[in-house]
Design an enzyme around this catalytic site. Structure first.
Site, PDB file in Angstrom:
ATOM      1  N   LYS A 101      13.446 -39.989 -24.984  1.00 25.50           N
ATOM      2  CA  LYS A 101      14.200 -38.304 -24.603  1.00 25.50           C
ATOM      3  C   LYS A 101      15.730 -38.590 -24.605  1.00 25.50           C
ATOM      4  O   LYS A 101      16.300 -39.735 -24.412  1.00 25.50           O
ATOM      5  CB  LYS A 101      13.654 -37.921 -23.097  1.00 25.50           C
ATOM      6  CG  LYS A 101      13.684 -36.401 -23.165  1.00 25.50           C
ATOM      7  CD  LYS A 101      12.783 -35.552 -23.789  1.00 25.50           C
ATOM      8  CE  LYS A 101      12.625 -34.441 -23.681  1.00 25.50           C
ATOM      9  NZ  LYS A 101      11.167 -33.596 -23.685  1.00 25.50           N
TER      10      LYS A 101
HETATM   11  P1  NAD Z   1      13.449 -22.689 -22.751  1.00 22.06           P
HETATM   12  O1  NAD Z   1      15.177 -23.224 -22.529  1.00 22.06           O
HETATM   13  O2  NAD Z   1      13.442 -22.137 -24.021  1.00 22.06           O
HETATM   14  O3  NAD Z   1      12.808 -21.803 -21.683  1.00 22.06           O
HETATM   15  C1  NAD Z   1      13.401 -22.334 -20.073  1.00 22.06           C
HETATM   16  C2  NAD Z   1      12.805 -21.131 -19.345  1.00 22.06           C
HETATM   17  O4  NAD Z   1      12.876 -21.579 -18.167  1.00 22.06           O
HETATM   18  C3  NAD Z   1      13.834 -19.903 -19.436  1.00 22.06           C
HETATM   19  O5  NAD Z   1      12.913 -18.521 -19.517  1.00 22.06           O
HETATM   20  C4  NAD Z   1      14.763 -20.032 -18.250  1.00 22.06           C
HETATM   21  O6  NAD Z   1      15.069 -18.559 -17.624  1.00 22.06           O
HETATM   22  C5  NAD Z   1      13.495 -20.568 -17.210  1.00 22.06           C
HETATM   23  N1  NAD Z   1      14.324 -20.975 -16.126  1.00 22.06           N
HETATM   24  C6  NAD Z   1      15.312 -21.708 -15.932  1.00 22.06           C
HETATM   25  N2  NAD Z   1      15.812 -21.965 -14.607  1.00 22.06           N
HETATM   26  C7  NAD Z   1      14.885 -21.121 -13.847  1.00 22.06           C
HETATM   27  C8  NAD Z   1      14.744 -20.777 -12.582  1.00 22.06           C
HETATM   28  N3  NAD Z   1      15.597 -21.510 -11.625  1.00 22.06           N
HETATM   29  N4  NAD Z   1      13.823 -19.978 -12.066  1.00 22.06           N
HETATM   30  C9  NAD Z   1      12.837 -19.420 -13.224  1.00 22.06           C
HETATM   31  N5  NAD Z   1      13.184 -19.781 -14.433  1.00 22.06           N
HETATM   32  C10 NAD Z   1      14.062 -20.585 -14.928  1.00 22.06           C
HETATM   33  O7  NAD Z   1      12.825 -24.150 -22.604  1.00 22.06           O
HETATM   34  P2  NAD Z   1      11.310 -24.471 -23.028  1.00 22.06           P
HETATM   35  O8  NAD Z   1      11.640 -25.093 -24.607  1.00 22.06           O
HETATM   36  O9  NAD Z   1      10.515 -23.348 -23.113  1.00 22.06           O
HETATM   37  O10 NAD Z   1      10.797 -25.604 -22.322  1.00 22.06           O
HETATM   38  C11 NAD Z   1      10.416 -25.519 -21.123  1.00 22.06           C
HETATM   39  C12 NAD Z   1       9.795 -26.743 -20.424  1.00 22.06           C
HETATM   40  O11 NAD Z   1       8.674 -26.928 -21.414  1.00 22.06           O
HETATM   41  C13 NAD Z   1      10.585 -27.966 -20.247  1.00 22.06           C
HETATM   42  O12 NAD Z   1      10.055 -28.756 -19.382  1.00 22.06           O
HETATM   43  C14 NAD Z   1      10.485 -28.725 -21.555  1.00 22.06           C
HETATM   44  O13 NAD Z   1      10.921 -29.882 -21.349  1.00 22.06           O
HETATM   45  C15 NAD Z   1       9.014 -28.465 -21.715  1.00 22.06           C
HETATM   46  N6  NAD Z   1       8.452 -28.714 -23.084  1.00 22.06           N
HETATM   47  C16 NAD Z   1       9.187 -27.940 -24.241  1.00 22.06           C
HETATM   48  C17 NAD Z   1       8.702 -28.191 -25.675  1.00 22.06           C
HETATM   49  C18 NAD Z   1       9.102 -27.255 -26.605  1.00 22.06           C
HETATM   50  O14 NAD Z   1       8.664 -27.590 -27.693  1.00 22.06           O
HETATM   51  N7  NAD Z   1      10.185 -26.502 -26.601  1.00 22.06           N
HETATM   52  C19 NAD Z   1       7.830 -29.249 -25.792  1.00 22.06           C
HETATM   53  C20 NAD Z   1       7.168 -29.848 -24.527  1.00 22.06           C
HETATM   54  C21 NAD Z   1       7.690 -29.647 -23.423  1.00 22.06           C
END
Ligand code: NAD
Length: 442
Positions: free
Chosen positions: A123
């Site tokens: 990561k």
């Molecule tokens: P993103 O940035 O697209 O979305 C993050 C979301 O979290 C947003 O809606 C944001 O407003 C919300 N958020 C942030 N702080 C917050 C708070 N204090 N209260 C409420 N909501 C809050 O990110 P993503 O790509 O959707 O990733 C989300 C999670 O999934 C992370 O843990 C990431 O590591 C994991 N993940 C993502 C992927 C991927 O393909 N994008 C793959 C595996 C895991």
């Protein structure tokens, strides 16, 4: 086949757990150790997995639009590569820390092993708020970070992908920078140095929705365990970014009902619990305004944080950042199942409470492994110079993640453990077998 004998001088697994209660990495190591104890794995397995193999920190300058320079801090943590090249996302976030990246890299090792992908775990990221940068600054920052990583990434060595705060555009810049700084003659053969690229630059069909699609396939496979089915399934989502919005859209297409959503801007939903919201319309609103706040629709109103968590649903999907569900939140939840969309969404206290309340938790290393699985498919397509249609990508993803879900269900019965411990057991069994077959060099 001679098995590797376990060195007797190693301390017990518990002694290798970092003790800081605020450490995300300590939380991840504790999960590994729990599974190692369940499996009675050789002690050297817990010892190896309790630290990343390589930890790289780079400090690099970036020219801002006003002519000033900022020094930014970037990370790349390579946790383990016994199963194949290091693989894992790149996060741009102002609160990013070394400890977070170490935890996220360990989870990548677990995820790839559980999915039976030929990848290890890594990561990385930069401690920066990407929303505070102009498009040009973001591009210069991405390119300078990629250059700083140099040969510490590579198509058969360590392959980054998108995560929070990064997207296909950032991956395209990373690939382009790597291609322009490595090997004049073989440039076009190196596009698989990153995955999650735009389709035009060698990305795979279906990569953007892949994590949400994977969560959907896992739910379709495991819901019957809890007497539930997708048709009419009432669910709420915490975080409406890539993972949250795609999960909501795809679950809705299977007949599910999105009852509430909360992100950094606020919460919306049907407070009386009767109706649902249209996930596609909510996603369009978020794309337009930056958050779920002020979304309006028939029967939709803004919710307080308490109303959001207390809403009665079948499945609650935390898909925001780490440790957002603590003990107090876990106490409020009114659902049958928590499907971990994001990484490490529960504090240990919350996980314990949910176990006591008999609320099932579908673990993140299973639920959100759709992203890395389609990244693997992108890597294979790039390596072999082909481009698959979406149906094939979805079919491969469904097969891979459904088999993993079945392995986890089986392990939960076999070892009589919760699904999270079972998922780690399935991953660590595979890693252990590989270490035992290969032996430890020299
Ligand atoms: P993103 O940035 O697209 O979305 C993050 C979301 O979290 C947003 O809606 C944001 O407003 C919300 N958020 C942030 N702080 C917050 C708070 N204090 N209260 C409420 N909501 C809050 O990110 P993503 O790509 O959707 O990733 C989300 C999670 O999934 C992370 O843990 C990431 O590591 C994991 N993940 C993502 C992927 C991927 O393909 N994008 C793959 C595996 C895991």
């Amino acid at each position: 086949m001679p098995a590797v004998s376990a060195p007797s001088v190693l301390p017990p697994a518990e002694a290798l757990e970092p003790q800081d209660p605020n450490s995300l990495f300590a939380m991840a190591v504790a999960s590994v150790n729990r599974a190692c104890r369940t499996l009675q794995a050789p002690e050297f397995i817990a010892a190896i997995l309790s630290q990343p193999k390589n930890e790289l920190i780079v400090n690099f300058p970036v020219r801002m639009d006003d002519g000033h320079y900022k020094i930014l801090k970037g990370y790349r943590i390579q946790h383990n590569n016994i199963l194949g090249p290091y693989k894992g996302g790149v996060r741009f976030h102002p609160d990013l820390s070394l400890d977070d990246v170490k935890a996220l890299s360990l989870w990548m090792t677990m995820k790839c092993a559980l999915m039976r992908l030929p990848f290890g775990g890594a990561k990385g990221g930069v401690k920066v708020d990407p929303r505070a940068l102009s498009a040009d600054e973001l591009m210069r920052m991405t390119r300078r970070f990629t250059a700083a990583l140099g040969s510490n990434i590579g198509p058969d060595y360590d392959i980054p992908a998108p995560d929070v705060g990064t997207n296909a555009q950032v991956m395209d810049w990373m690939m382009d920078t790597y291609l322009n700084t490595h090997g004049e003659h073989s440039r076009q053969g190196l596009a698989h140095v990153v995955t999650g690229k735009s389709v035009q630059c060698g990305g795979s069909e279906g990569r953007e929705k892949a994590t949400g699609q994977g969560i959907c396939y896992v739910l379709l496979e495991l819901l019957p365990e809890f007497g539930l089915q997708a048709a009419g399934l009432r669910f709420s989502v915490l975080g409406f970014g890539n993972v949250g919005s795609n999960t909501a859209r795809l679950l809705q297409a299977e007949g599910g009902v999105l009852c509430a959503a909360m992100d950094a801007t606020g919460a919306v939903g049907a407070a009386d619990g009767s109706g649902g919201m249209d996930a596609a319309q909510l996603a369009a609103h978020v794309a337009r305004t930056g958050g779920v706040k002020n979304f309006s629709g028939a029967g939709v109103e803004s919710l307080s944080v308490e109303q959001f968590y207390e809403l009665n649903v079948d499945v609650f999907i935390p898909a925001a950042l780490e440790r957002m569900v603590d003990g107090a939140v876990a106490q409020r939840l009114s659902c049958r199942v928590v499907a971990e969309g994001g990484n490490g969404p529960l504090t240990p206290e919350a996980a314990e409470l949910l176990l006591r309340r008999r609320i099932a938790v579908l673990p993140a290393i299973l639920c959100n492994a759709g992203g890395v699985t389609v990244s693997y498919l992108e890597w294979v397509q790039n390596k072999t110079g082909v481009h698959w249609e979406l149906e094939r990508v979805d079919r491969e993803l469904k097969k891979t993640i459904t088999l993993a879900a079945r392995r986890v269900r089986l392990a939960a019965h076999q070892y009589e453990v919760d699904l999270q411990t079972a998922a780690y057991c399935v991953a660590i069994e595979h890693i252990t077998a590989c270490y035992q077959n290969r032996g430890i060099f020299p």
